[in-house]
Design a protein around this motif. Structure first.
Motif, mmCIF file in Angstrom:
data_model
loop_
_atom_site.group_PDB
_atom_site.id
_atom_site.type_symbol
_atom_site.label_atom_id
_atom_site.label_comp_id
_atom_site.label_asym_id
_atom_site.label_seq_id
_atom_site.Cartn_x
_atom_site.Cartn_y
_atom_site.Cartn_z
ATOM 1 N N ASP A 1 -9.237 4.178 11.483
ATOM 2 C CA ASP A 1 -9.776 3.465 10.328
ATOM 3 C C ASP A 1 -10.928 4.249 9.703
ATOM 4 O O ASP A 1 -11.956 4.472 10.342
ATOM 5 N N VAL A 2 -10.713 4.657 8.465
ATOM 6 C CA VAL A 2 -11.766 5.235 7.634
ATOM 7 C C VAL A 2 -11.858 4.367 6.381
ATOM 8 O O VAL A 2 -10.838 4.094 5.732
ATOM 9 N N ALA A 3 -13.051 3.933 6.055
ATOM 10 C CA ALA A 3 -13.215 2.995 4.942
ATOM 11 C C ALA A 3 -13.098 3.707 3.593
ATOM 12 O O ALA A 3 -13.379 4.893 3.461
ATOM 13 N N TYR A 4 -12.669 2.946 2.582
ATOM 14 C CA TYR A 4 -12.712 3.403 1.196
ATOM 15 C C TYR A 4 -12.856 2.184 0.292
ATOM 16 O O TYR A 4 -12.621 1.041 0.715
ATOM 17 N N ALA A 5 -13.275 2.412 -0.941
ATOM 18 C CA ALA A 5 -13.448 1.325 -1.906
ATOM 19 C C ALA A 5 -12.121 1.051 -2.601
ATOM 20 O O ALA A 5 -11.568 1.929 -3.264
ATOM 21 N N ASP A 6 -11.627 -0.165 -2.436
ATOM 22 C CA ASP A 6 -10.380 -0.587 -3.074
ATOM 23 C C ASP A 6 -10.747 -1.255 -4.402
ATOM 24 O O ASP A 6 -11.060 -2.444 -4.458
ATOM 25 N N ASN A 7 -10.717 -0.475 -5.467
ATOM 26 C CA ASN A 7 -11.129 -0.975 -6.777
ATOM 27 C C ASN A 7 -10.046 -1.845 -7.415
ATOM 28 O O ASN A 7 -8.852 -1.639 -7.177
ATOM 29 N N PRO A 8 -10.444 -2.819 -8.225
ATOM 30 C CA PRO A 8 -9.468 -3.750 -8.821
ATOM 31 C C PRO A 8 -8.621 -3.089 -9.901
ATOM 32 O O PRO A 8 -9.047 -2.121 -10.544
ATOM 33 N N THR A 9 -7.437 -3.630 -10.089
ATOM 34 C CA THR A 9 -6.547 -3.173 -11.164
ATOM 35 C C THR A 9 -6.064 -4.331 -12.031
ATOM 36 O O THR A 9 -5.183 -4.135 -12.870
ATOM 37 N N GLU A 10 -6.641 -5.533 -11.826
ATOM 38 C CA GLU A 10 -6.257 -6.673 -12.652
ATOM 39 C C GLU A 10 -7.374 -7.700 -12.657
ATOM 40 O O GLU A 10 -8.361 -7.583 -11.920
ATOM 41 N N ASP A 11 -7.208 -8.723 -13.491
ATOM 42 C CA ASP A 11 -8.225 -9.760 -13.644
ATOM 43 C C ASP A 11 -8.452 -10.520 -12.336
ATOM 44 O O ASP A 11 -7.526 -10.725 -11.556
ATOM 45 N N GLY A 12 -9.696 -10.944 -12.149
ATOM 46 C CA GLY A 12 -10.023 -11.798 -11.017
ATOM 47 C C GLY A 12 -10.227 -11.082 -9.709
ATOM 48 O O GLY A 12 -10.594 -11.707 -8.716
#
Length: 383
Positions: A349-360
């Motif tokens: 497990d290596v962390a990363y930022a899961d950025n949004p691709t839709e509203d909410g």
């Protein structure tokens, strides 16, 4: 499949260690004796490697494809949620290491059964730092994107149509620090075979900083709804950052078997594993319309931030091979030696930022595995 093979090999090697304790290296009856002349001494190991950190890929907080939720005429076209390009900073980094050790002889039969008569306490430390940058260029064709707000605010309240992204760049900066306190063995099985199990507490710190920037153009009604690249009022920066800090705290163990040959040489194979509790913090920021005070919809101006954290259990695996050259003799514990080594780390497990691709959606912490090869040199200096 690769993980299963590593686990099987590790268990097999540890079994050899326990079995060896039943017939070799039991106190003063052990043979050979000429590698136990010094009952106790300090030593230092200095290492330098090239380490390839396989960082998980990340995506910008936007989706690709054309959408128009408030068209002047015609039907409403919803914003798509297709992810855009992924970015990563996989590259080689210089990784120094140091070990401070104290070796001694033990008369404890339980310790001898596992670690042999020659035992040691080691303080190990390692470090690497790598940087990278990845850019994408889309000027040869319109590349429509739909910016997403990392706090989960509906973008339809801010953006009425898609925008043309011509360029994007992500800069990465990663730092890794590790320190561990270990109890190690050096069990003499024969004149040509040494077994060296180890166990210890291990703490690692991984800091992953990324900054992104994209050039976006507003649709221009005076240009048939297409961007007018010559009009500075239609341009704005889409910028942000994702900063991650991960702490790995746990128990590490493994075994190394060394085969001695000739007078000055030895080869070894090592397998190790570690179980950890992982704590990760994410600090993300985003400025959806920087350097553009004349944007019609003022609600997209300003900076949005998200601070969150997560905890979970994880593990690491390691495999390493090496060639030792002993300056005096491979039967002499006080002989300095130099080692040429190569290995492979597996981080589950290596962390990363899961950025949004839709509203909410809000940016969140996600995880991916990493396989990190390395190669280098190490110098062992008895004191």
């Amino acid at each position: 499949m690769k993980m299963s093979r590593l686990t099987v090999l590790l268990l097999g090697l540890m079994s050899v260690t326990a079995f060896a304790g039943n017939y070799a290296d039991k106190g003063t009856e052990a043979s050979p004796q000429n590698n136990k002349v010094e009952e106790q001494h300090f030593y230092i190991d200095l290492g330098a490697s090239e380490y390839y950190f396989n960082q998980p890929s990340m995506g910008l907080p936007l989706s690709t494809g054309f959408g128009d939720v408030h068209p002047a005429s015609g039907p409403v076209t919803p914003f798509p949620n297709t992810s855009g390009a992924s970015y990563d900073a996989d590259n080689w980094a210089f990784a120094p290491s140091i070990t401070l050790g104290y070796q001694f002889l033990t008369d404890n039969s339980d310790l001898q059964a596992i670690f042999g008569q020659q035992n040691a306490i080691e303080l190990r430390g390692s470090y690497f730092h790598n940087t990278g940058s990845q850019s994408e260029n889309y000027t040869d064709q319109p590349y429509y994107v739909n910016p997403a707000i990392i706090t989960g605010v509906p973008r339809s309240d801010m953006y009425t149509s898609s925008y043309d992204m011509t360029n994007s760049t992500v800069d990465f900066d990663n730092t890794y620090e590790n320190i561990g306190l270990y109890y190690t063995g050096n069990k003499v099985i024969s004149n040509s075979l040494i077994n060296s199990p180890y166990v210890g507490v291990d703490v690692s710190y991984l800091k992953q900083d990324s900054n992104y920037n994209a050039d976006l153009y507003l649709p221009d009604s005076d240009n048939g709804g297409k961007p007018d690249y010559s009009d500075p009022d239609n341009y704005f920066d889409y910028i942000g950052s994702d900063n991650l800090s991960s702490y790995y705290m746990g128990l590490a163990f493994g075994d190394k078997a060394t085969y001695l040959f000739e007078k000055n040489y030895g080869v070894y194979g090592e397998l190790g594993a570690g179980v950890y509790w992982m704590h990760t913090k994410l600090s993300a920021s985003q400025t959806p319309a920087a350097n553009q005070p004349d944007v019609m919809d003022q609600t997209i101006l300003g900076t949005y931030t998200v601070d969150t954290s997560d905890d979970q259990a994880t593990f690491k695996l390691n495999a390493e091979v090496g060639l030792n050259y002993y300056f005096k003799s491979n039967q002499d514990q006080m002989s300095p030696r130099v080692t040429l080594l190569a290995g492979l780390d597996y981080w589950n497990d290596v962390a990363y930022a899961d950025n949004p691709t839709e509203d909410g959606q809000m940016v969140k912490i996600a995880y991916d595995s990493a396989v990190n090869p390395y190669a280098g040199l190490q110098l062992h200096i008895p004191l």
